[in-house]
Design an enzyme around this catalytic site. Structure first.
Site, PDB file in Angstrom:
ATOM      1  N   SER A   1       0.656  -1.137   0.077  1.00  0.00           N
ATOM      2  CA  SER A   1       0.031   0.133   0.134  1.00  0.00           C
ATOM      3  C   SER A   1       0.875   1.516   0.135  1.00  0.00           C
ATOM      4  O   SER A   1       0.331   2.293  -0.433  1.00  0.00           O
ATOM      5  CB  SER A   1      -0.983  -0.095   1.259  1.00  0.00           C
ATOM      6  OG  SER A   1      -1.888  -0.930   1.127  1.00  0.00           O
TER       7      SER A   1
ATOM      8  N   PHE B   1      -9.838   7.998  16.884  1.00  0.00           N
ATOM      9  CA  PHE B   1     -10.895   7.420  17.503  1.00  0.00           C
ATOM     10  C   PHE B   1     -10.642   5.878  18.396  1.00  0.00           C
ATOM     11  O   PHE B   1     -11.344   5.273  18.797  1.00  0.00           O
ATOM     12  CB  PHE B   1     -12.044   7.143  16.597  1.00  0.00           C
ATOM     13  CG  PHE B   1     -12.511   8.301  16.026  1.00  0.00           C
ATOM     14  CD1 PHE B   1     -13.013   9.349  16.824  1.00  0.00           C
ATOM     15  CD2 PHE B   1     -12.269   8.687  14.617  1.00  0.00           C
ATOM     16  CE1 PHE B   1     -13.414  10.549  16.347  1.00  0.00           C
ATOM     17  CE2 PHE B   1     -12.574   9.908  13.990  1.00  0.00           C
ATOM     18  CZ  PHE B   1     -13.322  10.837  15.148  1.00  0.00           C
TER      19      PHE B   1
ATOM     20  N   GLU C   1     -10.270   6.347   3.031  1.00  0.00           N
ATOM     21  CA  GLU C   1      -9.857   4.869   2.696  1.00  0.00           C
ATOM     22  C   GLU C   1     -10.820   4.187   3.726  1.00  0.00           C
ATOM     23  O   GLU C   1     -10.737   4.219   4.877  1.00  0.00           O
ATOM     24  CB  GLU C   1      -8.188   4.876   3.122  1.00  0.00           C
ATOM     25  CG  GLU C   1      -7.853   3.376   3.026  1.00  0.00           C
ATOM     26  CD  GLU C   1      -6.670   2.860   3.877  1.00  0.00           C
ATOM     27  OE1 GLU C   1      -5.955   2.150   3.257  1.00  0.00           O
ATOM     28  OE2 GLU C   1      -6.449   3.561   4.811  1.00  0.00           O
TER      29      GLU C   1
ATOM     30  N   HIS D   1      -6.064 -10.262   4.668  1.00  0.00           N
ATOM     31  CA  HIS D   1      -4.961 -10.792   5.085  1.00  0.00           C
ATOM     32  C   HIS D   1      -5.064 -11.804   6.442  1.00  0.00           C
ATOM     33  O   HIS D   1      -4.324 -12.905   6.516  1.00  0.00           O
ATOM     34  CB  HIS D   1      -4.284  -9.629   5.969  1.00  0.00           C
ATOM     35  CG  HIS D   1      -3.395  -8.939   5.173  1.00  0.00           C
ATOM     36  ND1 HIS D   1      -2.621  -9.357   4.084  1.00  0.00           N
ATOM     37  CD2 HIS D   1      -3.248  -7.590   4.866  1.00  0.00           C
ATOM     38  CE1 HIS D   1      -2.090  -8.454   3.403  1.00  0.00           C
ATOM     39  NE2 HIS D   1      -2.343  -7.296   3.890  1.00  0.00           N
TER      40      HIS D   1
ATOM     41  N   HIS E   1      -4.433  -2.237  -4.453  1.00  0.00           N
ATOM     42  CA  HIS E   1      -3.907  -3.485  -4.760  1.00  0.00           C
ATOM     43  C   HIS E   1      -5.106  -4.380  -4.805  1.00  0.00           C
ATOM     44  O   HIS E   1      -6.193  -4.206  -3.854  1.00  0.00           O
ATOM     45  CB  HIS E   1      -2.692  -3.798  -4.122  1.00  0.00           C
ATOM     46  CG  HIS E   1      -2.747  -4.088  -2.668  1.00  0.00           C
ATOM     47  ND1 HIS E   1      -3.581  -4.684  -2.144  1.00  0.00           N
ATOM     48  CD2 HIS E   1      -2.428  -3.153  -1.471  1.00  0.00           C
ATOM     49  CE1 HIS E   1      -3.681  -4.575  -0.874  1.00  0.00           C
ATOM     50  NE2 HIS E   1      -2.948  -3.571  -0.642  1.00  0.00           N
TER      51      HIS E   1
ATOM     52  N   HIS F   1      -1.317  -9.955  -0.766  1.00  0.00           N
ATOM     53  CA  HIS F   1      -1.996  -9.082  -1.605  1.00  0.00           C
ATOM     54  C   HIS F   1      -1.701  -9.784  -3.053  1.00  0.00           C
ATOM     55  O   HIS F   1      -1.024 -10.920  -3.174  1.00  0.00           O
ATOM     56  CB  HIS F   1      -1.058  -7.849  -1.920  1.00  0.00           C
ATOM     57  CG  HIS F   1      -1.168  -6.882  -0.674  1.00  0.00           C
ATOM     58  ND1 HIS F   1      -0.521  -5.684  -0.609  1.00  0.00           N
ATOM     59  CD2 HIS F   1      -1.867  -6.978   0.461  1.00  0.00           C
ATOM     60  CE1 HIS F   1      -0.652  -5.212   0.542  1.00  0.00           C
ATOM     61  NE2 HIS F   1      -1.511  -5.831   1.170  1.00  0.00           N
TER      62      HIS F   1
HETATM   63 ZN    ZN Z   1      -2.372  -5.360   2.979  1.00  0.00          ZN
END
Ligand code: ZN
Length: 469
Positions: A101, A263, A306, A315, A353, A432
């Site tokens: 990333s 947060f 994002e 993952h 990705h 990824h």
């Molecule tokens: Zn990742």
């Protein structure tokens, strides 16, 4: 009852799947994209980045969203799938076929591809070597936005110091230098600032996400070497802005001052694990707050949103986690569509990705996307799941590698939103993937999102939309 194993060729023959599959009837969604204005300038640009949201994730999220609405699912349309401009994006890093990333987000926010793990620093530097970054600093879109007098917003469900949000405002030869304690001892004191420090020294109007621990000393809420460290207090003293730690405090913060919201100590809570009455704002709530604050800027704004935890669910090899994040992401995008003017706001949706995530087997139309593969009734077997050569059923969703890898005899797979899908290669963390991701665009300048493009071209599309030379 589970039916007998069938060789895949038999299944394929039964279904008429030779060169191409018989298409299932498609139901009209009634939501067709409206052509956007051509070659006009954007006042505002919103870039939505689904971290790890490859095309297979978009497809699975679409089906999952539809099924949660009581539909079969395949015919469902996610909000950004009505956008009329779509491109395929090549995501590789300069030294990596399958990217991370940091390199990919740098491509989007600096206009240059770089090495895996590096932020805002060109590929001529050496990863993890502070001194090597000198002379390789790349432009940062966040800096240019503010320099040109626009408002800037940065939102993530991950830590605000994580790679994707950091690419808007930070340069680092190592993405892991999120707090000073993350910089190896031998690299400290060489003029490389940690990413949290770079955020509070940056100029922004709205920054909302997780990652509180990187901003406070160890005597307080964090992990910084300066044990009394309180970076948000420094930031608020410099800017007159509001620092907040809850959705309630965010809602109460003055609308005409900058706001920094952290947060959670690390990433925000997964949607699957979110408790009723949580003090954390959702991605949609953060997006709503940012748009409400930024839209009053007379010149315009750039907002990066994002969804950081689609990636984390993958993952972990847990597709239900990733898909729940993707649905919240879609809801935030819908909010932006509904609350901006398409004549003046360019909205783009993409991923940094992909993941090694597949939609497999020949499940029947409307089959539970998080469930076992149940074949179409026309195959003549309607009484149970399709079995593998080992006599066990398998899930539609799976991974090429990761913690769900089958070692030894394969168990009957778990299903449901918290299940871990089975995988091939055992790895602690699923990886990824290297295939292209999609870019969806609507609004002024959206017509530039066409064809198969290099990822750093997204930076140019943003700047061109603003009309910047
Ligand atoms: Zn990742």
């Amino acid at each position: 009852m589970i039916r007998r194993p069938l060789h895949i060729a038999i299944i394929a023959a039964t279904l008429g799947l030779s060169a191409c599959a018989t298409p299932a009837p498609v139901q009209s969604s009634g939501t067709v994209g409206v052509a956007g204005p051509q070659n006009s300038r954007a006042k505002n640009v919103i870039l939505f980045i689904g971290d790890g949201m490859g095309v297979s994730t978009v497809t699975a999220a679409r089906i999952y969203a539809g099924q949660k609405l009581g539909k079969m699912g395949e015919e469902h349309v996610l909000p950004f799938e009505t956008f009329e401009n779509v491109a395929l994006v090549k995501t590789y890093n300069t030294n990596a076929q399958v990217p991370d990333s940091a390199g990919t987000a740098t491509a989007m926010h600096s206009g240059v591809k770089t090495k895996i793990g590096m932020l805002g620093i060109g590929p001529g530097a050496t990863s993890g070597d502070c001194a090597s970054g000198a002379g390789h600093e790349l432009p940062l879109l966040g800096e240019e936005v503010k320099r040109r007098g626009y408002a800037l917003g940065i939102i993530s469900t991950a830590r605000l110091t994580h790679a994707t949000p950091a690419s808007v405002y930070a340069r680092s030869v190592d993405r892991n230098w999120e707090a000073d304690i993350g910089i190896p001892e031998g690299q400290r004191g060489l003029m490389c600032r940690d990413i949290a420090l770079q955020l509070v020294e940056a100029d922004f109007d709205v920054a909302l996400g997780g990652g509180r621990a990187a901003f406070f000393g160890r005597d307080g809420k964090g992990q910084r070497l300066d044990t009394a460290g309180d970076l948000p207090r420094q930031w608020a003293a410099r800017t007159g802005g509001s620092y907040v730690e809850s959705a309630q405090a965010l809602a109460a913060a003055p609308a005409d001052k900058p706001v920094l919201g952290l947060f959670a100590p690390s990433h925000l809570t997964y949607m699957v694990e979110r408790e009723p009455g949580s003090s954390e704002p959702t991605l949609t709530e953060m997006t709503a707050s940012a748009i409400a604050r930024l839209k009053s800027d007379p010149k315009g704004y750039y907002l990066m949103v994002e969804s950081g935890r689609i990636d984390h669910g993958h993952h972990a090899g847990q597709a239900g986690y990733a898909l729940e994040e993707a649905l919240e992401f879609a809801q935030a995008i819908q909010y932006a569509i509904d609350n901006t003017d398409p004549e003046e706001t360019l909205i783009m949706v993409t991923a940094d990705h992909s993941h090694v995530f597949t939609i497999a087997g020949y499940p029947r139309r409307g089959n539970d996307i998080l469930g076992l593969v149940i074949p179409p009734e026309s195959s003549g077997s309607v009484d149970g799941p399709t079995l593998g050569a080992d006599g066990k059923p398998y899930t539609t969703l799976g991974y090429a590698n990761g913690p769900g890898a089958v070692q030894g005899e394969r168990d009957v797979p778990a299903t449901g939103v918290t299940a871990r899908q089975q995988a091939l290669v055992p790895l602690g963390s699923e990886t990824h993937a290297g295939e292209d991701v999609a870019l969806y665009a609507h609004g002024p300048g959206a017509e530039r999102a066409r064809g198969v493009i290099e990822q750093n071209r997204i930076y140019d599309i943003i700047r061109d939309a603003f009309g910047w030379e």
